[in-house]
Enzyme design. Structure first.
Site, PDB file in Angstrom:
ATOM      1  N   GLU A  92      28.994  43.656  49.221  1.00 38.29           N
ATOM      2  CA  GLU A  92      28.339  43.028  49.486  1.00 38.29           C
ATOM      3  C   GLU A  92      28.562  41.470  50.402  1.00 38.29           C
ATOM      4  O   GLU A  92      29.840  40.882  49.560  1.00 38.29           O
ATOM      5  CB  GLU A  92      28.317  42.728  47.922  1.00 38.29           C
ATOM      6  CG  GLU A  92      25.705  42.354  47.575  1.00 38.29           C
ATOM      7  CD  GLU A  92      25.929  42.765  46.494  1.00 38.29           C
ATOM      8  OE1 GLU A  92      24.808  43.822  46.080  1.00 38.29           O
ATOM      9  OE2 GLU A  92      27.086  43.457  45.433  1.00 38.29           O
ATOM     10  N   CYS A 105      28.899  33.975  51.051  1.00 40.14           N
ATOM     11  CA  CYS A 105      30.064  34.455  49.950  1.00 40.14           C
ATOM     12  C   CYS A 105      30.772  35.555  50.589  1.00 40.14           C
ATOM     13  O   CYS A 105      28.923  36.821  51.098  1.00 40.14           O
ATOM     14  CB  CYS A 105      29.755  34.463  48.466  1.00 40.14           C
ATOM     15  SG  CYS A 105      30.406  35.582  47.309  1.00 40.14           S
ATOM     16  N   CYS A 112      39.323  45.616  44.411  1.00 39.58           N
ATOM     17  CA  CYS A 112      40.362  45.008  44.182  1.00 39.58           C
ATOM     18  C   CYS A 112      41.412  45.673  43.477  1.00 39.58           C
ATOM     19  O   CYS A 112      41.617  46.086  41.977  1.00 39.58           O
ATOM     20  CB  CYS A 112      40.136  43.184  43.474  1.00 39.58           C
ATOM     21  SG  CYS A 112      41.068  41.903  43.764  1.00 39.58           S
ATOM     22  N   CYS A 116      41.319  41.913  37.305  1.00 39.83           N
ATOM     23  CA  CYS A 116      40.471  40.884  36.152  1.00 39.83           C
ATOM     24  C   CYS A 116      40.100  41.391  35.693  1.00 39.83           C
ATOM     25  O   CYS A 116      39.111  42.080  35.632  1.00 39.83           O
ATOM     26  CB  CYS A 116      40.509  39.311  37.061  1.00 39.83           C
ATOM     27  SG  CYS A 116      41.389  38.791  38.338  1.00 39.83           S
ATOM     28  N   GLU A 183      40.443  40.267  46.663  1.00 42.00           N
ATOM     29  CA  GLU A 183      41.544  39.229  47.191  1.00 42.00           C
ATOM     30  C   GLU A 183      41.838  39.134  48.578  1.00 42.00           C
ATOM     31  O   GLU A 183      43.101  40.126  48.682  1.00 42.00           O
ATOM     32  CB  GLU A 183      42.670  39.697  46.127  1.00 42.00           C
ATOM     33  CG  GLU A 183      43.330  38.482  46.278  1.00 42.00           C
ATOM     34  CD  GLU A 183      43.080  37.298  46.320  1.00 42.00           C
ATOM     35  OE1 GLU A 183      43.119  36.900  45.159  1.00 42.00           O
ATOM     36  OE2 GLU A 183      43.466  36.216  47.144  1.00 42.00           O
ATOM     37  N   SER A 214      39.175  31.923  48.393  1.00 38.77           N
ATOM     38  CA  SER A 214      39.149  32.076  46.859  1.00 38.77           C
ATOM     39  C   SER A 214      40.584  32.750  46.211  1.00 38.77           C
ATOM     40  O   SER A 214      40.479  33.606  47.162  1.00 38.77           O
ATOM     41  CB  SER A 214      38.236  32.030  46.067  1.00 38.77           C
ATOM     42  OG  SER A 214      38.378  32.540  45.133  1.00 38.77           O
ATOM     43  N   HIS A 238      41.251  30.408  34.777  1.00 34.86           N
ATOM     44  CA  HIS A 238      40.737  30.560  34.056  1.00 34.86           C
ATOM     45  C   HIS A 238      41.523  30.937  32.959  1.00 34.86           C
ATOM     46  O   HIS A 238      40.793  30.810  32.041  1.00 34.86           O
ATOM     47  CB  HIS A 238      40.677  32.412  33.966  1.00 34.86           C
ATOM     48  CG  HIS A 238      39.757  32.595  35.436  1.00 34.86           C
ATOM     49  ND1 HIS A 238      38.705  32.102  35.565  1.00 34.86           N
ATOM     50  CD2 HIS A 238      40.246  33.168  36.553  1.00 34.86           C
ATOM     51  CE1 HIS A 238      38.257  32.467  36.694  1.00 34.86           C
ATOM     52  NE2 HIS A 238      38.851  33.302  37.467  1.00 34.86           N
ATOM     53  N   CYS A 362      28.470  36.023  41.042  1.00 35.17           N
ATOM     54  CA  CYS A 362      29.694  36.183  41.259  1.00 35.17           C
ATOM     55  C   CYS A 362      29.954  37.594  40.257  1.00 35.17           C
ATOM     56  O   CYS A 362      29.125  37.412  39.148  1.00 35.17           O
ATOM     57  CB  CYS A 362      30.685  35.174  40.767  1.00 35.17           C
ATOM     58  SG  CYS A 362      30.518  33.700  41.563  1.00 35.17           S
TER      59      CYS A 362
HETATM   60  N1  SAH Z   1      39.599  37.148  44.379  1.00 37.28           N
HETATM   61  C1  SAH Z   1      39.514  36.104  44.777  1.00 37.28           C
HETATM   62  C2  SAH Z   1      37.956  36.293  44.861  1.00 37.28           C
HETATM   63  C3  SAH Z   1      36.351  36.498  44.685  1.00 37.28           C
HETATM   64  S1  SAH Z   1      36.338  36.877  42.877  1.00 37.28           S
HETATM   65  C4  SAH Z   1      39.627  35.161  43.735  1.00 37.28           C
HETATM   66  O1  SAH Z   1      39.781  36.015  42.085  1.00 37.28           O
HETATM   67  O2  SAH Z   1      39.238  34.208  43.472  1.00 37.28           O
HETATM   68  C5  SAH Z   1      35.376  34.963  43.302  1.00 37.28           C
HETATM   69  C6  SAH Z   1      35.616  34.312  41.594  1.00 37.28           C
HETATM   70  O3  SAH Z   1      34.489  34.648  41.157  1.00 37.28           O
HETATM   71  C7  SAH Z   1      36.816  33.535  41.129  1.00 37.28           C
HETATM   72  O4  SAH Z   1      36.960  32.575  40.264  1.00 37.28           O
HETATM   73  C8  SAH Z   1      36.326  35.185  40.167  1.00 37.28           C
HETATM   74  O5  SAH Z   1      37.316  34.710  39.134  1.00 37.28           O
HETATM   75  C9  SAH Z   1      34.861  34.267  39.535  1.00 37.28           C
HETATM   76  N2  SAH Z   1      34.681  35.831  38.859  1.00 37.28           N
HETATM   77  C10 SAH Z   1      34.625  37.787  38.368  1.00 37.28           C
HETATM   78  N3  SAH Z   1      34.273  37.721  37.880  1.00 37.28           N
HETATM   79  C11 SAH Z   1      33.062  37.293  37.576  1.00 37.28           C
HETATM   80  C12 SAH Z   1      32.498  37.196  35.909  1.00 37.28           C
HETATM   81  N4  SAH Z   1      32.153  38.537  35.339  1.00 37.28           N
HETATM   82  N5  SAH Z   1      31.695  36.054  36.017  1.00 37.28           N
HETATM   83  C13 SAH Z   1      31.512  34.631  36.885  1.00 37.28           C
HETATM   84  N6  SAH Z   1      32.887  35.041  37.442  1.00 37.28           N
HETATM   85  C14 SAH Z   1      33.198  35.901  37.787  1.00 37.28           C
HETATM   86 FE1  SF4 Z   2      40.125  40.544  42.756  1.00 36.01          FE
HETATM   87 FE2  SF4 Z   2      39.281  38.152  42.018  1.00 36.01          FE
HETATM   88 FE3  SF4 Z   2      37.855  39.974  40.426  1.00 36.01          FE
HETATM   89 FE4  SF4 Z   2      40.498  39.589  40.107  1.00 36.01          FE
HETATM   90  S1  SF4 Z   2      38.513  38.077  40.139  1.00 36.01           S
HETATM   91  S2  SF4 Z   2      39.988  41.248  40.466  1.00 36.01           S
HETATM   92  S3  SF4 Z   2      40.935  38.830  41.775  1.00 36.01           S
HETATM   93  S4  SF4 Z   2      37.802  39.818  43.434  1.00 36.01           S
END
Ligand code: SAH
Ligand code: SF4
Length: 393
Positions: A92, A105, A112, A116, A183, A214, A238, A362
């Protein structure tokens, strides 16, 4: 022989390719501009290229966008596209218009591997890296499709001849953030040339400050990026300590906070901005107390493990999805948390949620993508979806 996709090339790679076809570098520049600045897909459109080159190219090369599965426009102007990357995978991209900028974005991977806890892309697991062409296809499509819409709404912005003319057209996308699925620093080989095209004056002409990578904290690759092509950097923090960050962002076990902050310090030596943006997803009862905020101040302050880290905080309200078992922090909690950081001297913003009516926020992307992808697999035999799909901006 499969045709070469010219979206996979940065300008140097395109020049090398053209050289192999017996063409000079300035031809590659012309071709590159046609592709990225004009959104051309058909070599016959490129009227200032010699006919012989055009026919040579059409035999061996293509400009291959990603098929669009869906496009949703929110009432607040946010637009979300779902792109088909094959084998049941979809990624997306989201466009977020603001008064003074237009931010896209983009995704770097299907799924990924970092996993997380609060991220639906992470819950989906890792499918594969996107190619440079697939990363750029998101920007290419969004820019040229938005321009076309802008042209129909406000034709004067594009000059009397519109997109067909020779007038330079106004850019719609002024900023790119690699904050979609994946990532980016675990797909460095494909991301680096894509960044080059974003920055190239003959490509999208974005400044380094307007392109943000990011990362969850892939320390060695942060150093590589700082050496190769330092763009703006956002780091997904985080948590203020390893004990809490380990389970939330599992890559922390490999690169714990002290190492991550050390990499941030090194990155700042070449970065286009004099601060790192720390993203902090606010999870109810998990990482959102005032004590956590004070611990963050200590972490990035002069008494922290690497001394003071010049930074800003971006607090992201968690976008919940059922499998996470987590909840969004209450508004008052986010405000109290922000107040502690601000009183401690840190510039802190709370991210506005945009495009709520189209689930464009996000981390909300992937779960839905998966569902839709399954829907696509089910529906590909039907004519309705085929009619909705379009490869053209
Ligand atoms: N993998 C990279 C970039 C993609 S995620 C990273 O982790 O930085 C982009 C951002 O969205 C990151 O800061 C991530 O922590 C946040 N994010 C992921 N899942 C989310 C959610 N469910 N609610 C809010 N932010 C989220
Ligand atoms: Fe991957 Fe970023 Fe999501 Fe973590 S927050 S699982 S690094 S896309």
């Amino acid at each position: 022989m499969t045709a070469v996709n010219l979206l996979d090339f940065d300008l140097d790679a395109l020049a090398a390719y053209c050289e192999r076809l017996g063409e000079k570098r300035f031809r590659a520049v012309q071709l590159f501009r046609w592709i990225h600045q004009r959104g051309a897909t058909d070599f016959e459109q490129m009227t200032d290229l010699a006919k012989s080159l055009r026919s040579k190219l059409s035999g061996v090369a293509v400009i291959q966008p990603l098929p669009v599965i869906s496009e949703h426009a929110s009432t607040d102007g946010t637009v979300k596209w779902l792109f088909d990357v094959g084998a049941g995978n979809a990624v997306e991209a989201v466009f977020i218009p603001e008064d003074d900028r237009g931010t896209l974005c983009v995704s770097s991977q299907a799924g990924c591997a970092v996993g997380c806890r609060f991220c639906s892309t992470g819950h989906q697991g890792f499918s594969r890296n996107l190619s440079t062409g697939e990363i750029l296809a998101q920007l290419w499509y969004a820019e040229h499709s938005l321009r076309r819409h802008a042209a129909t709404r406000t034709p004067h912005r594009l000059g009397p001849q519109g997109l067909q003319g020779t007038q330079p057209v106004e850019r719609v996308i002024t900023n790119v953030v690699m904050m979609g699925m994946g990532e980016p620093l675990q797909n460095y080989a494909a991301v680096l040339p894509a960044l080059r095209v974003m920055l190239d004056d003959h490509g999208y002409g974005l400044s380094r400050r307007r392109v943000t990578v990011s990362t969850s904290g892939v320390v060695p690759m942060m150093d590589r990026l700082g050496a190769d092509l330092p763009v703006a950097l956002a780091v997904s923090l985080h948590a203020p300590d390893d004990a809490l960050r380990d389970p939330l962002v599992p890559i922390n076990r490999k690169y714990p906070l002290a190492e991550l902050l050390g990499a941030c310090q090194r990155y700042l030596k070449t970065a286009p901005r004099d601060f790192i943006t720390f993203e902090y997803c606010m999870l109810d009862g998990v990482n959102d107390t005032e004590a956590h905020a004070r611990a963050l101040l200590a972490l990035v302050g002069s008494q922290g493990p690497v001394g003071r880290v010049p930074c800003k905080f971006n607090l992201i309200p968690f976008n919940p999805f059922p499998a996470s078992g987590l909840l969004r922090s209450k508004r008052e909690q986010v405000e109290a948390f922000a107040r502690v950081l601000i009183e401690g001297g840190l510039v802190t913003t709370v991210r506005k949620t945009r495009g709520d009516d189209i689930d464009a926020a996000c981390g909300q992307l992937a779960g839905e993508v998966q569902d839709r992808t399954r829907a696509v697999v089910r529906m590909t035999r039907g004519p309705v979806l085929a009619a909705q799909r379009s490869d053209q901006p």
